[in-house]
Design a protein around this motif. Structure first.
Motif, short mmCIF file in Angstrom:
data_model
loop_
_atom_site.label_atom_id
_atom_site.label_comp_id
_atom_site.label_asym_id
_atom_site.label_seq_id
_atom_site.Cartn_x
_atom_site.Cartn_y
_atom_site.Cartn_z
N LEU A 170 0.26 -19.33 14.07
CA LEU A 170 0.76 -20.40 13.22
C LEU A 170 2.27 -20.59 13.40
CD1 LEU A 170 -1.27 -19.73 9.96
CD2 LEU A 170 -1.35 -21.84 11.33
N ARG A 171 3.00 -19.48 13.45
CA ARG A 171 4.45 -19.57 13.66
C ARG A 171 4.76 -20.25 14.99
NH1 ARG A 171 4.15 -14.10 11.36
NH2 ARG A 171 4.88 -14.29 9.20
N GLN A 172 3.98 -19.97 16.02
CA GLN A 172 4.17 -20.60 17.32
C GLN A 172 3.87 -22.10 17.28
OE1 GLN A 172 1.59 -18.19 19.76
NE2 GLN A 172 3.18 -16.65 20.11
N HIS A 173 3.14 -22.51 16.25
CA HIS A 173 2.81 -23.92 16.06
C HIS A 173 3.75 -24.58 15.04
CE1 HIS A 173 -0.75 -22.62 18.18
NE2 HIS A 173 -1.13 -23.88 18.31
N GLY A 174 4.83 -23.90 14.69
CA GLY A 174 5.85 -24.48 13.82
C GLY A 174 5.66 -24.27 12.33
N TRP A 175 4.76 -23.39 11.93
CA TRP A 175 4.50 -23.13 10.52
C TRP A 175 5.34 -21.94 10.05
CZ3 TRP A 175 1.17 -26.10 7.59
CH2 TRP A 175 0.36 -26.99 8.29
N THR A 176 5.78 -21.99 8.80
CA THR A 176 6.36 -20.83 8.13
C THR A 176 5.21 -20.15 7.40
OG1 THR A 176 8.47 -21.95 7.84
CG2 THR A 176 8.03 -20.07 6.39
N VAL A 177 5.06 -18.84 7.61
CA VAL A 177 3.87 -18.13 7.14
C VAL A 177 4.27 -16.96 6.25
CG1 VAL A 177 1.80 -16.89 7.86
CG2 VAL A 177 2.71 -18.72 9.30
N PRO A 234 -7.07 -16.19 -0.28
CA PRO A 234 -6.63 -16.32 1.12
C PRO A 234 -5.62 -15.26 1.52
CG PRO A 234 -6.64 -18.44 0.02
CD PRO A 234 -6.90 -17.42 -1.04
N ASP A 235 -5.61 -14.97 2.82
CA ASP A 235 -4.73 -13.94 3.36
C ASP A 235 -3.32 -14.45 3.62
OD1 ASP A 235 -6.90 -12.03 3.68
OD2 ASP A 235 -7.57 -13.31 5.32
N LEU A 236 -3.21 -15.74 3.92
CA LEU A 236 -1.92 -16.33 4.30
C LEU A 236 -1.71 -17.65 3.60
CD1 LEU A 236 -2.39 -15.90 8.18
CD2 LEU A 236 -1.08 -14.38 6.68
N ILE A 237 -0.45 -17.97 3.36
CA ILE A 237 -0.05 -19.31 2.92
C ILE A 237 1.00 -19.77 3.92
CG2 ILE A 237 1.71 -18.44 1.30
CD1 ILE A 237 0.89 -20.85 -0.53
N ALA A 238 0.95 -21.04 4.28
CA ALA A 238 1.85 -21.54 5.32
C ALA A 238 2.31 -22.95 4.98
CB ALA A 238 1.16 -21.52 6.69
N ALA A 239 3.50 -23.27 5.46
CA ALA A 239 4.05 -24.61 5.26
C ALA A 239 4.70 -25.08 6.55
CB ALA A 239 5.07 -24.60 4.14
N ARG A 240 4.61 -26.36 6.76
CA ARG A 240 5.32 -27.03 7.86
C ARG A 240 5.75 -28.37 7.30
NH1 ARG A 240 2.08 -27.97 13.23
NH2 ARG A 240 1.04 -29.40 11.83
N GLY A 241 7.08 -28.53 7.15
CA GLY A 241 7.56 -29.72 6.46
C GLY A 241 7.02 -29.71 5.04
#
Length: 158
Positions: free
Chosen positions: A22-29, A56-63
């Motif tokens: 996810l980080r490689q795809h621009g997400w903050t995790v 859920p195991d992760l929460i992520a944001a992009r923009g």
């Protein structure tokens, strides 16, 4: 793998792999869910039927986009070419997405393919049922490629 601790190590490694992708795809995790709780709370949760066990195991944001991820490793079945999602996990996922709409929840499997709880429910209605009823079985060809759901990976600097 027979012990809970061994299964947890496999799950933790998959969570890290998903977070890295996810980080490689621009997400903050950020890690979330029962894996982030102190051992005493984790142990107490193991003895309940609370939906918090399947948080859920992760929460992520992009923009301004916000998503949640439940990383599911050791799937698909090596015998059936299907993902096996526990009924408890699916019920908790459906409750979570209803309660926190419009924040989506994605299941990311060990082969880095993706389904939502609603898709699992839909596809499982028209599929082979697990004999115990404890799992929903979904054919692996129903899942979406990781890049299709989360965008293309950012180019690596040389």
């Amino acid at each position: 793998m027979t012990s809970w601790q061994e299964r947890k190590l496999v799950g933790d490694a998959h969570e890290q792999r998903v977070a890295t992708a996810l980080r490689q795809h621009g997400w903050t995790v950020q890690l979330c869910g029962q894996g982030t709780y102190p051992p005493t709370i984790q142990e107490a949760l193991r003895h309940t039927r609370s939906a918090l066990r399947q948080f859920p195991d992760l929460i992520a944001a992009r923009g301004s986009e916000l998503i949640t991820i439940d990383a599911k490793d050791r799937m698909p079945s090596t015998h059936s070419d299907r993902y096996a999602i526990s009924t408890a996990t699916l019920n908790a996922g459906l409750l979570l997405t209803a309660a926190h709409a419009p924040t989506p929840l994605y299941y990311v499997f060990g082969d880095m393919k993706v389904l939502t709880p609603a898709e699992v429910l839909h596809y499982a209605q028209h599929a082979l049922r697990h004999h115990s009823g404890a799992y929903h079985l979904v054919r692996t060809d129903r899942a979406h490629p990781f890049d299709q759901v989360f965008g293309s990976a950012a180019p690596q600097a040389a």
